[in-house]
Design a protein around this motif. Structure first.
Motif, short mmCIF file in Angstrom:
data_model
loop_
_atom_site.label_atom_id
_atom_site.label_comp_id
_atom_site.label_asym_id
_atom_site.label_seq_id
_atom_site.Cartn_x
_atom_site.Cartn_y
_atom_site.Cartn_z
N ASP A 17 47.10 -96.09 -7.92
CA ASP A 17 47.79 -94.89 -7.45
C ASP A 17 48.03 -93.99 -8.66
O ASP A 17 48.95 -94.23 -9.45
CB ASP A 17 49.12 -95.27 -6.80
N GLN A 19 49.39 -91.32 -8.96
CA GLN A 19 50.68 -90.63 -8.94
C GLN A 19 51.84 -91.55 -9.30
O GLN A 19 52.96 -91.07 -9.52
CB GLN A 19 50.92 -90.04 -7.54
N ALA A 20 51.59 -92.86 -9.34
CA ALA A 20 52.66 -93.79 -9.67
C ALA A 20 53.06 -93.63 -11.13
O ALA A 20 52.21 -93.32 -11.98
CB ALA A 20 52.20 -95.22 -9.41
N PRO A 21 54.33 -93.80 -11.46
CA PRO A 21 54.75 -93.68 -12.86
C PRO A 21 54.03 -94.69 -13.74
O PRO A 21 53.76 -95.83 -13.33
CB PRO A 21 56.26 -93.97 -12.81
N LEU A 22 53.69 -94.29 -14.96
CA LEU A 22 53.07 -95.19 -15.92
C LEU A 22 54.17 -95.92 -16.68
O LEU A 22 55.03 -95.30 -17.31
CB LEU A 22 52.18 -94.41 -16.89
N VAL A 23 54.13 -97.23 -16.64
CA VAL A 23 55.09 -98.07 -17.35
C VAL A 23 54.37 -98.75 -18.49
O VAL A 23 53.36 -99.44 -18.28
CB VAL A 23 55.73 -99.12 -16.40
N ARG A 66 50.45 -98.99 -13.67
CA ARG A 66 50.72 -97.98 -12.63
C ARG A 66 51.00 -98.75 -11.35
O ARG A 66 50.08 -99.31 -10.74
CB ARG A 66 49.53 -97.05 -12.44
N GLY A 67 52.25 -98.81 -10.99
CA GLY A 67 52.62 -99.66 -9.87
C GLY A 67 52.33 -101.10 -10.23
O GLY A 67 52.77 -101.60 -11.26
N GLU A 101 41.71 -89.78 -17.61
CA GLU A 101 42.93 -90.54 -17.34
C GLU A 101 43.01 -91.76 -18.25
O GLU A 101 44.08 -92.08 -18.78
CB GLU A 101 42.96 -90.98 -15.88
N ARG A 108 48.87 -93.10 -24.93
CA ARG A 108 50.29 -93.45 -24.78
C ARG A 108 50.52 -94.92 -25.10
O ARG A 108 51.50 -95.27 -25.78
CB ARG A 108 50.77 -93.13 -23.37
N THR A 112 52.83 -95.89 -28.30
CA THR A 112 54.11 -96.52 -27.97
C THR A 112 54.19 -97.94 -28.53
O THR A 112 55.18 -98.33 -29.15
CB THR A 112 54.29 -96.55 -26.44
#
Length: 357
Positions: A17, A19-23, A66-67, A101, A108, A112
């Motif tokens: 997904d 659109q899911a936040p990236l953790v 992502r999710g 993407e 990131r 990070t």
């Protein structure tokens, strides 16, 4: 085994997904290793033992999610448990992601995790094992170029491409990253010619006295980089000895110095050893005055013979693509190229070419 409720029981190929936040986070502990292994790399089978022995730590293994879908991972290694991370050897992105993407996620993840693991200190070198034909397979080449693009954007630059070589006692299936090839045993080491005689290395100074002149005109990119950084020949030799050779726990009696049978003059040396994973030819050198005379083959044969007599099923070695004389010697000795390796460094000094055997 993990319970159905554990994070590691997520579907390996969970729906993506965008659109899911990236953790982006480190592993919570060894129990999340299954999560880390949802992407594939040739070193996956070493991770559990590396964690158990302290060569890796959960806080050095990071994931991007992502999710429920793992879209990236990164990890560091050390050869000395308890030490700081020495090497970055895991950096994977989901090959199903669009290139743009994937690059954004990779950037990131890299920045990070590096900030947390390394901080403001020098970033350890990155190395990746790749198929020998990686540039000829469009999907593989595109994926790796995306990955290498992320490294370049972070300030890293390629240092060297290396051949990964293997001598096999018995027929063996190709390594996971290798193209299908007929499996076969390697050529037995040739018998000594009598031109050289070999003796054990007496001590650190005995070997360093030969390693120092071998650094002159080296074709090894890491050695060239050490010299380009301002180290003297002796300092570069000491760095190599103290950072690598001194840490092998296998018998020093395996290490050999080659001398001319007629005069006793030293010609070169070979360091057979075993690292944490394989029997290896750790280092081989021919003194400048004796290069180009074929001695390299007999020195390599001696190192191979020492390890073969220990009954090891295979012997690993590596040499730079640009070190043509060494690569040809390995080929003549029956070593096969089963992978390649590309190394990236941050703030690496410029390196110059040189001459060598």
């Amino acid at each position: 085994m993990t319970s159905p409720e554990s994070p590691d029981s997520y579907t390996r190929h969970a729906p993506h997904d965008p659109q899911a936040p990236l953790v982006v986070r480190p592993l919570a502990g060894p129990g999340e290793l299954d999560l880390f292994n949802r992407l594939d790399y040739v070193l996956d089978h070493e991770l559990a033992d590396d964690l158990a022995t302290g060569r890796r730590r959960p806080e050095w293994l990071w994931v991007a999610l992502r999710g429920e879908r793992l879209v990236g991972r990164i990890g560091w290694w050390t050869g000395r448990p308890g030490a700081e991370p020495q090497y970055l050897d895991f950096f994977d992105l989901d090959p199903a992601l669009p290139a743009g993407e994937a690059a954004a996620i990779g950037t990131r993840l890299l920045e990070t995790a590096s900030a947390a693991v390394v901080g403001d200190g020098p970033r350890p070198e990155y190395g990746r094992y790749i198929p020998p034909d990686w540039q000829d397979v469009p999907e593989t080449r595109a994926h790796l170029e995306t990955l290498f693009g992320v490294l370049a954007a972070s300030g890293a630059r390629p240092l060297v491409e290396r051949l990964r070589l293997e001598w096999r006692r018995e027929p063996a299936a190709p390594a996971p990253l290798s193209p299908p090839t007929p499996a076969s045993a390697s050529t037995p080491p040739p018998a000594p010619t009598g031109r050289l005689v070999f003796r054990p290395v007496r001590d650190r100074e005995d070997l360093l006295a030969l390693m120092t002149p071998v650094m002159e005109g080296t074709l090894d990119a890491h050695g060239q980089a050490d010299l380009a950084s301002g180290l003297s020949l002796r300092e570069a030799a000491e760095l190599h000895y103290d950072d690598e050779l001194a840490h092998y726990t296998t018998p020093r009696s395996w290490w050999r110095i080659a001398e001319l049978a007629t005069t006793g003059e030293p010609v070169g040396f070979v360091v057979p050893a075993r690292n944490n994973y394989h029997a290896i030819i750790a280092y081989l050198g021919v003194l400048p005055a004796h290069r180009g005379r074929g001695h390299i083959d007999e020195i390599l044969a001696e190192g191979t013979r020492i390890l073969a007599e220990e009954g090891v099923p295979r012997i690993r070695a590596a040499t730079d693509v640009g070190n043509v004389p060494m690569a040809r010697s390995f080929a003549r000795a029956g070593y096969v190229t089963f992978e390649r390796q590309i190394n990236y460094v941050w703030d690496a000094p410029e390196v110059a070419g040189g001459q060598g055997d």
